[in-house]
Design a protein around this motif. Structure first.
Motif, PDB file in Angstrom:
ATOM      1  N   PHE A   1       0.879  -1.213  -0.050  1.00 45.99           N
ATOM      2  CA  PHE A   1      -0.529   0.183  -0.308  1.00 45.99           C
ATOM      3  C   PHE A   1       0.823   1.052   0.298  1.00 45.99           C
ATOM      4  O   PHE A   1       0.026   2.676  -0.358  1.00 45.99           O
ATOM      5  CB  PHE A   1      -0.436  -0.224   0.752  1.00 45.99           C
ATOM      6  CG  PHE A   1      -2.129   1.293   1.113  1.00 45.99           C
ATOM      7  CD1 PHE A   1      -3.463   1.413   0.908  1.00 45.99           C
ATOM      8  CD2 PHE A   1      -1.465   2.020   2.288  1.00 45.99           C
ATOM      9  CE1 PHE A   1      -4.029   2.109   0.503  1.00 45.99           C
ATOM     10  CE2 PHE A   1      -1.914   3.185   2.152  1.00 45.99           C
ATOM     11  CZ  PHE A   1      -3.381   3.560   1.494  1.00 45.99           C
ATOM     12  N   VAL A   2       1.831   1.053   0.720  1.00 45.77           N
ATOM     13  CA  VAL A   2       2.787   2.585   0.694  1.00 45.77           C
ATOM     14  C   VAL A   2       3.188   2.634  -0.968  1.00 45.77           C
ATOM     15  O   VAL A   2       2.590   3.989  -0.776  1.00 45.77           O
ATOM     16  CB  VAL A   2       4.259   2.433   2.140  1.00 45.77           C
ATOM     17  CG1 VAL A   2       4.793   3.260   2.261  1.00 45.77           C
ATOM     18  CG2 VAL A   2       3.233   2.198   3.697  1.00 45.77           C
ATOM     19  N   PRO A   3       4.131   2.250  -1.266  1.00 50.51           N
ATOM     20  CA  PRO A   3       4.473   2.416  -2.385  1.00 50.51           C
ATOM     21  C   PRO A   3       3.915   3.140  -3.595  1.00 50.51           C
ATOM     22  O   PRO A   3       3.951   3.925  -4.221  1.00 50.51           O
ATOM     23  CB  PRO A   3       6.278   1.285  -2.441  1.00 50.51           C
ATOM     24  CG  PRO A   3       5.252   0.296  -1.642  1.00 50.51           C
ATOM     25  CD  PRO A   3       4.457   0.500  -0.946  1.00 50.51           C
ATOM     26  N   MET A   4       2.748   2.141  -3.569  1.00 49.11           N
ATOM     27  CA  MET A   4       1.865   2.308  -4.213  1.00 49.11           C
ATOM     28  C   MET A   4       1.342   3.446  -4.637  1.00 49.11           C
ATOM     29  O   MET A   4       0.575   3.991  -5.368  1.00 49.11           O
ATOM     30  CB  MET A   4       0.680   0.938  -4.269  1.00 49.11           C
ATOM     31  CG  MET A   4       1.593   0.177  -5.216  1.00 49.11           C
ATOM     32  SD  MET A   4      -0.205  -1.441  -4.968  1.00 49.11           S
ATOM     33  CE  MET A   4      -1.169  -1.146  -6.247  1.00 49.11           C
ATOM     34  N   THR A   5       0.730   3.790  -2.836  1.00 46.27           N
ATOM     35  CA  THR A   5      -0.078   5.131  -2.914  1.00 46.27           C
ATOM     36  C   THR A   5       0.970   6.054  -2.781  1.00 46.27           C
ATOM     37  O   THR A   5       0.147   7.560  -3.518  1.00 46.27           O
ATOM     38  CB  THR A   5      -0.622   4.924  -1.326  1.00 46.27           C
ATOM     39  OG1 THR A   5      -1.517   3.903  -1.164  1.00 46.27           O
ATOM     40  CG2 THR A   5      -2.009   5.833  -1.032  1.00 46.27           C
ATOM     41  N   LEU A   6       1.869   6.601  -2.345  1.00 43.73           N
ATOM     42  CA  LEU A   6       2.844   7.340  -2.738  1.00 43.73           C
ATOM     43  C   LEU A   6       2.514   7.894  -3.922  1.00 43.73           C
ATOM     44  O   LEU A   6       3.237   9.326  -4.976  1.00 43.73           O
ATOM     45  CB  LEU A   6       4.442   7.358  -2.304  1.00 43.73           C
ATOM     46  CG  LEU A   6       4.421   6.826  -0.312  1.00 43.73           C
ATOM     47  CD1 LEU A   6       5.844   6.410   0.224  1.00 43.73           C
ATOM     48  CD2 LEU A   6       3.949   8.088   0.391  1.00 43.73           C
ATOM     49  N   GLN A   7       2.939   6.914  -4.843  1.00 45.70           N
ATOM     50  CA  GLN A   7       3.502   6.871  -6.745  1.00 45.70           C
ATOM     51  C   GLN A   7       2.034   7.141  -6.890  1.00 45.70           C
ATOM     52  O   GLN A   7       2.144   8.942  -7.645  1.00 45.70           O
ATOM     53  CB  GLN A   7       3.577   5.594  -7.023  1.00 45.70           C
ATOM     54  CG  GLN A   7       4.228   5.807  -8.726  1.00 45.70           C
ATOM     55  CD  GLN A   7       4.796   4.657  -8.860  1.00 45.70           C
ATOM     56  OE1 GLN A   7       4.445   3.669  -8.727  1.00 45.70           O
ATOM     57  NE2 GLN A   7       5.106   5.110 -10.180  1.00 45.70           N
ATOM     58  N   LYS A   8       0.580   6.794  -6.531  1.00 46.06           N
ATOM     59  CA  LYS A   8      -0.152   7.227  -6.935  1.00 46.06           C
ATOM     60  C   LYS A   8      -1.036   8.486  -6.783  1.00 46.06           C
ATOM     61  O   LYS A   8      -2.069   9.749  -7.745  1.00 46.06           O
ATOM     62  CB  LYS A   8      -1.036   6.769  -7.553  1.00 46.06           C
ATOM     63  CG  LYS A   8      -2.483   6.531  -7.621  1.00 46.06           C
ATOM     64  CD  LYS A   8      -3.427   5.619  -7.941  1.00 46.06           C
ATOM     65  CE  LYS A   8      -4.604   5.372  -8.503  1.00 46.06           C
ATOM     66  NZ  LYS A   8      -5.171   5.443  -9.854  1.00 46.06           N
ATOM     67  N   TYR A   9      -0.756   9.312  -5.087  1.00 45.90           N
ATOM     68  CA  TYR A   9      -1.473  10.042  -5.176  1.00 45.90           C
ATOM     69  C   TYR A   9      -0.975  11.528  -4.282  1.00 45.90           C
ATOM     70  O   TYR A   9      -0.827  11.504  -4.162  1.00 45.90           O
ATOM     71  CB  TYR A   9      -2.535  10.045  -3.775  1.00 45.90           C
ATOM     72  CG  TYR A   9      -3.913   8.356  -4.402  1.00 45.90           C
ATOM     73  CD1 TYR A   9      -4.990   9.139  -4.731  1.00 45.90           C
ATOM     74  CD2 TYR A   9      -3.797   7.053  -4.341  1.00 45.90           C
ATOM     75  CE1 TYR A   9      -5.782   8.352  -5.213  1.00 45.90           C
ATOM     76  CE2 TYR A   9      -4.468   6.526  -4.652  1.00 45.90           C
ATOM     77  CZ  TYR A   9      -5.373   6.731  -5.573  1.00 45.90           C
ATOM     78  OH  TYR A   9      -7.194   5.923  -5.746  1.00 45.90           O
ATOM     79  N   ASN A  10       0.922  11.002  -3.704  1.00 47.90           N
ATOM     80  CA  ASN A  10       1.285  11.967  -3.584  1.00 47.90           C
ATOM     81  C   ASN A  10       1.035  11.905  -2.163  1.00 47.90           C
ATOM     82  O   ASN A  10       0.540  13.328  -2.318  1.00 47.90           O
ATOM     83  CB  ASN A  10       1.810  13.247  -4.810  1.00 47.90           C
ATOM     84  CG  ASN A  10       2.764  14.137  -4.203  1.00 47.90           C
ATOM     85  OD1 ASN A  10       3.676  13.686  -2.854  1.00 47.90           O
ATOM     86  ND2 ASN A  10       2.754  14.788  -4.533  1.00 47.90           N
ATOM     87  N   PRO A  11       0.090  11.546  -1.209  1.00 48.16           N
ATOM     88  CA  PRO A  11      -0.072  11.595  -0.210  1.00 48.16           C
ATOM     89  C   PRO A  11       0.613  12.950   0.677  1.00 48.16           C
ATOM     90  O   PRO A  11       1.755  12.833   0.596  1.00 48.16           O
ATOM     91  CB  PRO A  11      -0.809  11.310   0.619  1.00 48.16           C
ATOM     92  CG  PRO A  11       0.489   9.588   0.398  1.00 48.16           C
ATOM     93  CD  PRO A  11       0.607   9.581  -1.312  1.00 48.16           C
ATOM     94  N   LYS A  12      -0.017  14.052   1.678  1.00 48.68           N
ATOM     95  CA  LYS A  12       1.063  14.471   2.611  1.00 48.68           C
ATOM     96  C   LYS A  12       2.076  13.620   3.739  1.00 48.68           C
ATOM     97  O   LYS A  12       3.035  14.249   3.759  1.00 48.68           O
ATOM     98  CB  LYS A  12       0.432  15.723   3.289  1.00 48.68           C
ATOM     99  CG  LYS A  12       0.760  16.634   3.982  1.00 48.68           C
ATOM    100  CD  LYS A  12       0.122  17.529   5.353  1.00 48.68           C
ATOM    101  CE  LYS A  12      -1.585  17.851   4.757  1.00 48.68           C
ATOM    102  NZ  LYS A  12      -1.911  19.180   5.237  1.00 48.68           N
TER     103      LYS A  12
END
Length: 332
Positions: free
Chosen positions: A20-31
């Protein structure tokens, strides 16, 4: 939705969190993504993978600790609840500990998220919560019910809760594929029952289902992804074609087949292109057009189980997955 937001993942050092962490960082760039877990060594190892990324934070704590949850949720917009006691025999032999984490921990998180005005919460469930025969499944069914009812419990607060449910995650810690890979050179693979079937979902598909839930949810939905099945004997044959298969019998609390939607849920279940959605039976939410959207109601006798599945994974599909994930599987 998740862009420029703060996300907390309970049990985030597990297999799901690592996807979840690397995929979400790449797709959504969360704060920010906050990893809450109680194992300091797993946090230490995971931190090495993201040492140069200021968006990742680690928070040592346990969902059993209500006060610690309140501190961890400061400023959090979205929560993925992945923490659980998950190993079936462990839960059977340590029932009090299982309940403390899977049920009381869920209650703590629901209360804290409401009070901290978290926007949306998605809780991970399991096939074993459908018609449960073991304590792990029963505790996760109770957890699912808590998160569904949490939408009424929150009253006029902003927090909404939903659940995603999926079966055997390919390559996750404790699952059959890395176990077979680790012992395939011994020449014999243990098979609990030659009739046994399992759903096959990748971690990446699980993450995408969580993303969809965040985007689609109103509150109280249980999302079930459409995925293929496979016989365990075929899984063993693809992994180790020359190995013998020794039948050892089903373990205590283990099911012959995985079920994700039982016949009791069929009156409240709707079908979509890539998933099913079980709507709550409470508060007339199952007739809510806002929740149903473009879904089609399933047949009254509908059951979604691995042995009756319309879709089956072919040998070459599993072989390709094994080849592309060989490095990860070698780490187990």
């Amino acid at each position: 939705m998740l862009s420029n937001s703060t996300i907390l993942v309970t049990g985030g050092t597990g297999s799901f969190g690592h996807a979840f962490v690397p995929m979400t960082l790449q797709k959504y760039n969360p704060k920010k993504i906050v990893i809450l877990s109680r194992d300091e060594m797993k946090q230490w190892e995971m931190a090495k993978l993201f040492k140069d990324d200021p968006r990742i934070r680690f928070f040592l704590g346990d969902i059993r600790d209500r006060e610690r949850l309140y501190r961890a949720l400061d400023g959090v917009d979205y929560v993925v609840h992945a923490a659980a006691t998950k190993i079936v025999p462990t839960a059977e032999y340590n029932p009090f500990e299982c309940i403390k984490t899977n049920v009381i921990g869920a209650m703590n998180l629901i209360d804290a998220c409401i009070d901290k005005r978290v926007k949306r919460v998605v809780a991970l469930s399991t096939d074993k919560a459908s018609s449960p025969i073991n304590l792990y499944g029963a505790s996760k069914l109770a957890s699912d019910k808590l998160f569904v009812a949490g939408n009424a419990y929150s009253g006029g607060h902003v927090t909404s809760f939903a659940v995603v449910r999926y079966g055997n995650v390919m390559g996750s810690r404790g699952s059959v594929i890395p176990f077979f890979v680790s012992i395939r050179d011994k020449g014999t693979l243990p098979i609990t029952d030659p009739r046994m079937t399992r759903f096959m979902i990748s971690l990446e598909q699980g993450v995408e289902l969580v993303w969809h839930a965040f985007d689609d949810m109103v509150g109280g939905e249980i999302y079930v992804k459409k995925i293929p099945s496979m016989k365990v004997t075929d899984v063993a044959r693809v992994i180790a074609p020359d190995a013998c298969q020794e039948v050892i019998g089903i373990r205590p609390g283990e099911k012959l087949h995985e079920q994700m939607i039982g016949i009791e849920d069929s009156p409240f279940t709707f079908e979509y292109d890539e998933h099913f959605k079980i709507l709550p039976s409470i508060n007339d939410w199952a007739s809510s057009e806002e929740r149903i959207k473009d879904g089609k109601k399933v047949d009254p006798d509908f059951v979604y189980s691995s042995e009756k599945n319309d879709e089956w994974m072919a040998d070459d599909e599993l072989s390709r997955w094994l080849d592309s994930n060989s490095e990860k599987l070698g780490a187990f």
